[in-house]
Design a protein around this motif. Sequence first.
Motif, PDB file in Angstrom:
ATOM      1  N   LEU A 142       0.814  -1.213   0.000  1.00  0.00           N
ATOM      2  CA  LEU A 142       0.000   0.000   0.000  1.00  0.00           C
ATOM      3  C   LEU A 142       0.850   1.266   0.000  1.00  0.00           C
ATOM      4  O   LEU A 142       0.375   2.325  -0.422  1.00  0.00           O
ATOM      5  N   SER A 143       2.077   1.182   0.487  1.00  0.00           N
ATOM      6  CA  SER A 143       2.965   2.347   0.493  1.00  0.00           C
ATOM      7  C   SER A 143       3.888   2.399  -0.715  1.00  0.00           C
ATOM      8  O   SER A 143       4.742   3.289  -0.789  1.00  0.00           O
ATOM      9  N   ASP A 144       3.738   1.476  -1.640  1.00  0.00           N
ATOM     10  CA  ASP A 144       4.557   1.473  -2.848  1.00  0.00           C
ATOM     11  C   ASP A 144       4.000   2.497  -3.839  1.00  0.00           C
ATOM     12  O   ASP A 144       2.824   2.420  -4.211  1.00  0.00           O
ATOM     13  N   PRO A 145       4.789   3.472  -4.277  1.00  0.00           N
ATOM     14  CA  PRO A 145       4.260   4.483  -5.216  1.00  0.00           C
ATOM     15  C   PRO A 145       3.750   3.880  -6.517  1.00  0.00           C
ATOM     16  O   PRO A 145       2.745   4.351  -7.073  1.00  0.00           O
ATOM     17  N   ASP A 146       4.417   2.851  -7.014  1.00  0.00           N
ATOM     18  CA  ASP A 146       3.970   2.235  -8.258  1.00  0.00           C
ATOM     19  C   ASP A 146       2.592   1.600  -8.096  1.00  0.00           C
ATOM     20  O   ASP A 146       1.732   1.711  -8.977  1.00  0.00           O
ATOM     21  N   TYR A 147       2.371   0.953  -6.957  1.00  0.00           N
ATOM     22  CA  TYR A 147       1.052   0.357  -6.718  1.00  0.00           C
ATOM     23  C   TYR A 147      -0.018   1.440  -6.586  1.00  0.00           C
ATOM     24  O   TYR A 147      -1.147   1.280  -7.083  1.00  0.00           O
TER      25      TYR A 147
END
Length: 446
Positions: free
Chosen positions: A257-262
Motif C-alpha cells: 500500500l505504500s509502494d508508489p507504483d502500486y
Amino acid sequence: LLTTPFLSIWGWGGLGVVLFLVTFGPFAIFYLAFYIFCFIGGGFAVTLLYGKINSEKLLEKCEHSYLPPTQIGIQKTLEEMKLENKPIKIDRRLTGSSIIDEPLQQVIQFALRDYIQYWYYTLSEDESFLLEIRQMLQTALIHFSTRSKEVDWQPYFTTRLVDDFATHLRVFRKAQDQDITEEMVDSFFEAEVEMERKICRDVVCTSHKDEEGFLRDLCELLLYLLLPPGEFHNKSMRYFLREVLAYGVLLPLINQLSDPDYINQFVIWMIRDSSCNYEAFMNILKLTDKPAELEAVRDKVLEELQYLRSLDTAGDDINVIKNQINSLLFVKKVCETRIQRLQSGKEVDTLKLAANFGKLCVIPLDHILVHNIALQFFMDFMQAAGAQAELFFWLTVEGYRVTAQQQLMVMEGWQKDENKQPGTTKGLLRAAALGVYEQYLSDKLF
C-alpha cells in the motif's frame, strides 16, 4: 616348639599317602579323579534329563490351554490404521456472506501455502497440524466478524475517521511547505507532535525493526481478543500465528500500500472508466504550479512526437498523424510557456489575488456540501476554525434524512404485502435518530 606340630602334620600326611599307595596301587589317584568326574557328570545328566521331561509335560499342558482374547480397542486401532486417509471436511463459513467468505478463504489458503506448507511437508505428511492452524484462523475471523457487527460504525466514519484524515492531510501540507526535501520527514513528524500533542509515530514509521515489533504487539493483541483462552495460552501456537500474521500478512500489505507504483496503478484503475477530456487535461497543465510535473509531460510529448515522425505512412493515415503531431506540439508549447512563467516568478498567486481584490467567486453553501472536492477543503477550513462538529452534525443528519426517506418509500410498498412487517424498520430508524440525538444534542455533552 613351633616346628614340632608342623613336622607332625607332614609326617602323618606322608604316612597316609604311602599307606594309600601300598594298599591301592600307584594308579589309585587316577581312578579317584575319574570317579569324581563321573559322579559330577552323572549329576548334571540326571538334572538335564529331569528338566527336559518336566518342560515337555508343561508345554503339552499349555497347548491344550487357551490364552485370553485381545482387547477390542487394539483391533479397532489396527483397522483404522489400515484404512486410507479420508478427505477432511472444513466449514468454510466465516461471515455469513459468500462474497466475503471466498476471498478470505483464498487468503488463508495462500498464507498456508506460502508460509507453512512449503517447509511442513518436508517434516510430515499429516494434515492435522495444518487443519488446526486453519481452524484457529477461521475462529479468529469469525470472532472478528461477530464483533464488527456489534460496533456502531456511523460515528467512526463520520467523525473520527474524517478528523484523522484531515489532520494527516494538514500535517502533510504543513511539512510540504518546507523548501528542503531532505528535512520533509522531520518536519512532518514535528508538525504531527505539535497537532497531536501526545502522539508521534516517527519511530514506527522510520525504523523497520520498530515497525516489526509494533506489528508483533498488534498481532498478539488481536489474538488475545479473538482467540479462545485455551488456544491463546498455547505459547507455541500463539507465537507461530503471530509471526505468520505479522510477517506474512500485515507487513507485505503495508509495503504494497505504500509502494508508489502500486498507488499509481490503483489510481489508474480507478479513473479508467472515467472520461478525462482534452479541456480538463489542458486546464490541469495551465493551473499546476509544479515545474517537475510539466517537465515530465513535456518529455512524454517529445517521445510521442519522435515515434509519430518515425512512422512511414501514406494515404489517409498521414492526415491523422499530422493532426496528432500538431496537437502534441501545442501541448509542448503550453508546457514550456508554463515552465518559463514559473521559473521567472511572473506567475500570479491566486490566493494572494483573492486576498487583495476580494473573493473571486461566491459559491453557495448547499453547492459546497454536495461537492466532494469543495467539501474536503471546507472540512479543512472548519477544522482550522474549530467548528468541525457543526459540519459533522449536518453530514450525519443529512445522511440520516436520505436513509429514512428511502426506508419510508420501501415501507409504503410493503403496505399491500401482509407478510412484510415494517415495525422492524421503524425501530431501526428510531434507534438511529436516538443515536444522533445522544451524540450531538444530549444534555451529557453540555
